[in-house]
Motif scaffolding. Sequence first.
Motif, short mmCIF file in Angstrom:
data_model
loop_
_atom_site.label_atom_id
_atom_site.label_comp_id
_atom_site.label_asym_id
_atom_site.label_seq_id
_atom_site.Cartn_x
_atom_site.Cartn_y
_atom_site.Cartn_z
N ILE A 1 0.31 -6.46 12.28
CA ILE A 1 0.71 -5.78 11.05
C ILE A 1 0.03 -4.41 10.98
CG2 ILE A 1 0.65 -5.86 8.52
CD1 ILE A 1 2.46 -7.96 9.62
N GLN A 2 0.77 -3.40 10.58
CA GLN A 2 0.20 -2.07 10.40
C GLN A 2 -0.25 -1.89 8.96
OE1 GLN A 2 3.27 0.66 11.69
NE2 GLN A 2 2.45 0.68 13.76
N LEU A 3 -1.38 -1.24 8.80
CA LEU A 3 -1.92 -0.90 7.48
C LEU A 3 -1.85 0.61 7.34
CD1 LEU A 3 -3.34 -2.00 4.92
CD2 LEU A 3 -5.51 -1.53 6.08
N ALA A 4 -1.14 1.07 6.31
CA ALA A 4 -0.98 2.50 6.06
C ALA A 4 -2.02 2.97 5.06
CB ALA A 4 0.42 2.80 5.54
N HIS A 5 -2.66 4.10 5.34
CA HIS A 5 -3.67 4.71 4.48
C HIS A 5 -3.18 6.10 4.08
CE1 HIS A 5 -6.55 1.74 6.12
NE2 HIS A 5 -5.93 1.99 7.26
N LEU A 6 -3.18 6.39 2.80
CA LEU A 6 -2.74 7.69 2.30
C LEU A 6 -3.83 8.74 2.53
CD1 LEU A 6 -0.35 8.96 0.71
CD2 LEU A 6 -1.67 8.52 -1.36
#
Length: 97
Positions: free
Chosen positions: A68-73
């Motif tokens: 799973i990819q975790l996106a960070h702003l």
Amino acid sequence: MLAELMREHQRLVILRLLSEDSGYDLNESILHDGINAMGLDISRDGLRTQLAWLVEQGLITLSAIGNIQLAHLTSRGLDVATGRARVPGIKRPSPAN
């Protein structure tokens, strides 16, 4: 033309969802559900394509948790999400939002 319009909206929704999270990060499963809940149908593969595009623009970073990819702003991504900055290819938020 419609496909590009959908991509612009999808990219804005990704940034807006991330901006609403207290840690400014969400996994791709939550992002997928959020985009679809907004009526902007997207496949998992399509979401990964949009996430990669946003990384190229310096608006998010990605890390992996297993598969799973975790996106960070990023701070630039927050500026775009709130309308303080403009990036071609992303719908500009309306003033009422």
